[in-house]
Design a protein around this motif. Structure first.
Motif, mmCIF file in Angstrom:
data_model
loop_
_atom_site.group_PDB
_atom_site.id
_atom_site.type_symbol
_atom_site.label_atom_id
_atom_site.label_comp_id
_atom_site.label_asym_id
_atom_site.label_seq_id
_atom_site.Cartn_x
_atom_site.Cartn_y
_atom_site.Cartn_z
ATOM 1 N N GLY A 131 14.291 63.248 -63.465
ATOM 2 C CA GLY A 131 14.484 64.204 -63.031
ATOM 3 C C GLY A 131 15.372 64.736 -64.634
ATOM 4 N N GLN A 132 16.477 65.240 -63.927
ATOM 5 C CA GLN A 132 16.746 66.151 -65.320
ATOM 6 C C GLN A 132 17.507 65.007 -66.197
ATOM 7 N N GLN A 133 18.505 63.519 -65.983
ATOM 8 C CA GLN A 133 18.346 62.763 -66.776
ATOM 9 C C GLN A 133 17.637 61.878 -67.402
ATOM 10 N N VAL A 134 18.378 61.754 -68.910
ATOM 11 C CA VAL A 134 17.304 60.700 -69.104
ATOM 12 C C VAL A 134 18.093 58.965 -69.053
ATOM 13 N N LEU A 135 17.002 58.607 -68.199
ATOM 14 C CA LEU A 135 17.433 57.374 -67.987
ATOM 15 C C LEU A 135 16.233 55.781 -68.388
ATOM 16 N N GLU A 136 17.177 55.209 -68.893
ATOM 17 C CA GLU A 136 15.703 54.221 -68.725
ATOM 18 C C GLU A 136 14.945 53.687 -67.682
ATOM 19 N N LEU A 188 11.085 56.040 -84.759
ATOM 20 C CA LEU A 188 11.320 56.590 -83.355
ATOM 21 C C LEU A 188 11.868 55.614 -82.302
ATOM 22 N N LEU A 189 11.147 54.704 -82.687
ATOM 23 C CA LEU A 189 11.099 52.890 -81.778
ATOM 24 C C LEU A 189 11.956 51.730 -82.232
ATOM 25 N N ALA A 190 12.684 51.862 -83.400
ATOM 26 C CA ALA A 190 13.881 51.460 -84.089
ATOM 27 C C ALA A 190 14.733 50.800 -83.737
ATOM 28 N N ASP A 191 14.800 51.390 -82.011
ATOM 29 C CA ASP A 191 16.380 50.809 -81.831
ATOM 30 C C ASP A 191 16.240 51.062 -80.765
ATOM 31 N N ILE A 208 14.154 53.646 -74.971
ATOM 32 C CA ILE A 208 14.416 54.566 -74.013
ATOM 33 C C ILE A 208 14.124 56.064 -74.730
ATOM 34 N N ALA A 209 14.618 56.650 -75.317
ATOM 35 C CA ALA A 209 14.530 58.233 -74.941
ATOM 36 C C ALA A 209 12.917 58.640 -75.164
ATOM 37 N N ALA A 210 12.098 57.647 -76.027
ATOM 38 C CA ALA A 210 10.203 57.457 -76.198
ATOM 39 C C ALA A 210 9.682 57.435 -75.007
ATOM 40 N N GLY A 211 10.517 56.490 -74.625
ATOM 41 C CA GLY A 211 9.304 55.568 -72.900
ATOM 42 C C GLY A 211 9.897 57.515 -72.043
ATOM 43 N N ALA A 224 7.935 67.469 -81.075
ATOM 44 C CA ALA A 224 8.920 67.445 -79.991
ATOM 45 C C ALA A 224 9.020 66.225 -79.493
ATOM 46 N N LEU A 225 8.713 64.963 -79.430
ATOM 47 C CA LEU A 225 8.715 63.514 -79.397
ATOM 48 C C LEU A 225 9.865 62.888 -80.302
ATOM 49 N N ARG A 226 10.091 63.969 -81.644
ATOM 50 C CA ARG A 226 11.244 63.669 -82.179
ATOM 51 C C ARG A 226 12.516 63.619 -82.080
#
Length: 588
Positions: free
Chosen positions: A119-124, A69-72, A77-80, A179-181
């Motif tokens: 918020g609703q967006q996934v941001l770095e 899940l952290l390989a790229d 970013i998503a896991a963070g 849920a993380l995956r």
């Protein structure tokens, strides 16, 4: 002396003595769940100053997050983002704060420990960063005080008891790995779909079943009660196969000129807003998680009163009565039409491949000029060439598409590649009907003009206009005013305090998070160092974007350790801030 003992010993002292806790401390997680490290990087100078910057570092093994899940970069970013939201929920549940909290006397007071407010967006973001061995959580802590005296016992409880429990709740047990995956997989799929848009010659994609309406004009949450799910017109339907094995179908908005029409309150602007926000992936359950747009699509509008610096607006405005040179148009107080022309040219200069425009926020005289006005005011007496006469050349010469909401005029029917009509939020392709109406109207206008002895209406063939949008070169030092003494900082989502000036970003419609605005404030400081009277603004912003690619958002921070809560802005928003700085000077 451990941290709890040190804080207790400071009880009742002057607030400035909190500086003694700077450094690294061990945190024991409850229930023999291991240890974490607490780095106190910056301590607030008084109770009313911005809160202290601290970091909690935890061994990745303790979280149980699978390596794949952290390989790229996308996975990190998503896991963070996932862990940021988990930490924020855990802190709110334990410490209270916000309108739903029963535990705090002032329900509008934020909890003393914060990790940002996604918020609703996934941001770095800078809130959670992964190294090879650790998870690094960047938080702020409002160190407690009684007047200007340290509340040491309360601080010891906050940092040595409540903070470890929040870390345990959010990152260790129970961390919902399923849920993380799902969160990471969704984000990777979204990026893959967005990357396919260019090769599929699409500006945007809106999935069937998407829920576009929001609860209210000041809410970004979905309208789950009564919202109409989106359904693509058959002629525009397309599908995407994604890395997870998922297939999504919906409406592809093609390159070219797309006009969205319909009655008032039938969903025209709602669709355009979703396309605007589609430059960012959204979380599951938002309703717009499968609305994705080209990452460089830019929403533009009229912006009365903004400043401009040597912008070539001559494709739209020429021969002003004042004699001002519109090839290097400079003003401190642009009108509706000149501001919208400048916004458009600046967006193209910043690399926009698509423009998103709503007539409700546009200057009418910039957008259209009807046949009656054309006959009464000859072209040689009108300095404005309306956008309707330039939009085709903008696409044919520069490859810049336009998605336009039009509710009160059919002027764009002649030039539209596609016309989408919304009826009670349900879209229909009415391109052929619109073209028929346009042909009939043109014939009627020619007949009326001949019988009245008037000239024919303007030629609609749209000859090549040579949109040569130059990349401007800022003068050295123009982003470093002599009276500037403090670092730039965000004041909310829409304002940056830069020296003595405020940069107004309220018309920069795709800026969604105060953390992005703070990142832009830091970016301006970096750009000020790189402006050398040789580098174009476009190249300087691109170099800054590469710096973030290589070093993360931490590279923007003026100090080591905790960089503050930052979220990544697009290059287009960074350029927009520079362009709105009233001290900007352009070479030549």
């Amino acid at each position: 002396m451990d941290l709890a003992q040190l804080l207790t010993s400071l009880d009742g002292r002057g607030y400035g003595d909190y500086k003694r806790i700077r450094g690294t401390h061990a945190l024991l997680l409850p229930g023999s769940s291991g240890h974490a490290a607490l780095d106190v990087d910056r301590v607030q100078v008084d109770p009313f100053a911005p809160p202290s910057l601290t970091r909690v570092r935890l061994d990745r093994v303790q979280t149980g997050i699978p390596d794949d899940l952290l390989a790229d970069r996308a996975g990190r970013i998503a896991a963070g983002d996932f862990l940021t939201r988990a930490f924020a929920r855990a802190a709110s549940a334990r410490l209270g704060g916000g309108s739903s909290s029963p535990r705090r006397a002032d329900r509008d007071t934020p909890p003393p420990i914060l990790i940002g407010t996604p918020g609703q967006q996934v941001l770095e973001r800078t809130s959670v960063v992964f190294t090879d061995a650790e998870v690094d959580m960047r938080i702020t802590v409002a160190l407690p005080a009684a007047g200007r005296r340290i509340k040491g016992r309360r601080a010891a409880s906050l940092l040595c008891e409540e903070l470890p429990q929040i870390v345990l709740d959010a990152l260790v047990a129970p961390l919902d790995l399923d849920a993380l995956r799902a969160h990471v997989t969704l984000y990777r799929d979204q990026l893959d779909l967005r990357a396919q848009l260019k090769s599929r010659r699409l500006v945007s994609f809106v999935a069937d079943g998407a829920l576009l309406p929001r609860r209210s004009g000041d809410s970004d949450l979905p309208l789950t009660d009564g919202g109409v799910p989106f359904r693509s017109p058959d002629v525009l339907k397309t599908s995407f196969d994604l890395p997870s094995g998922r297939r999504v179908s919906g409406m592809g908005v093609p390159e070219g000129i797309t006009v969205i029409i319909g009655g008032g309150y039938h969903g025209k602007s709602t669709l355009l807003r979703a396309i605007e926000r589609g430059v960012y992936p959204h979380i599951s359950g938002d309703g717009r998680e499968w609305v994705l747009s080209r990452p460089d699509a830019v929403a533009i509008r009229a912006e009365d009163g903004r400043s401009t610096a040597s912008v070539d607006i001559s494709p739209f405005i020429n021969d002003l009565p004042s004699g001002a040179d519109t090839r290097t148009f400079t003003t401190t107080n642009a009108s509706g039409s000149t501001s919208q022309a400048a916004n458009l040219i600046e967006a193209v200069e910043a690399g926009a491949s698509a423009l998103l425009i709503d007539e409700d926020t546009s200057a009418t005289n910039f957008m259209i000029r009807d046949d009656r006005m054309r006959r009464l005011i000859p072209a040689h007496r009108e300095p404005i060439t309306p956008f309707v006469d330039r939009v085709r050349a903008l696409h044919d010469e520069r490859g810049v598409s336009t998605v336009l909401v039009a509710g009160g005029s059919g002027a764009f029917f002649d030039v539209a590649d596609h016309v989408i009509a919304l009826d009670a939020y349900v879209p229909d392709d009415v391109t052929e009907q619109a073209r028929t109406i346009a042909r009939e109207n043109d014939a009627s206008v020619r007949e009326d003009g001949a019988s009245a002895g008037c000239e024919d209406p303007p030629d609609q063939s749209h000859p090549r206009l040579h949109f040569a949008v130059a990349s401007r070169v800022p003068e050295a030092g123009s982003l470093r005013p002599a009276d500037k003494r403090k670092f730039a900082r965000a004041r909310g989502r829409a304002t940056i305090q830069y020296g003595r000036d405020d940069i107004d970003l309220s018309a920069v419609l795709q800026l969604v998070d105060t953390a992005q605005t703070q990142a832009i404030a830091h970016a301006l400081e970096r750009l000020a160092d790189s402006i050398d009277a040789q580098t174009t603004l476009t190249d300087a912003v691109a170099a800054l974007d590469r710096l973030i690619d290589d070093g993360g958002l931490d590279a923007l921070s003026p100090h080591p350790g905790h960089p503050g809560h930052l979220a990544r802005p697009r290059p287009q928003e960074v350029a927009a801030a520079v362009n709105r700085y009233r001290g900007l000077r352009i070479r030549g």
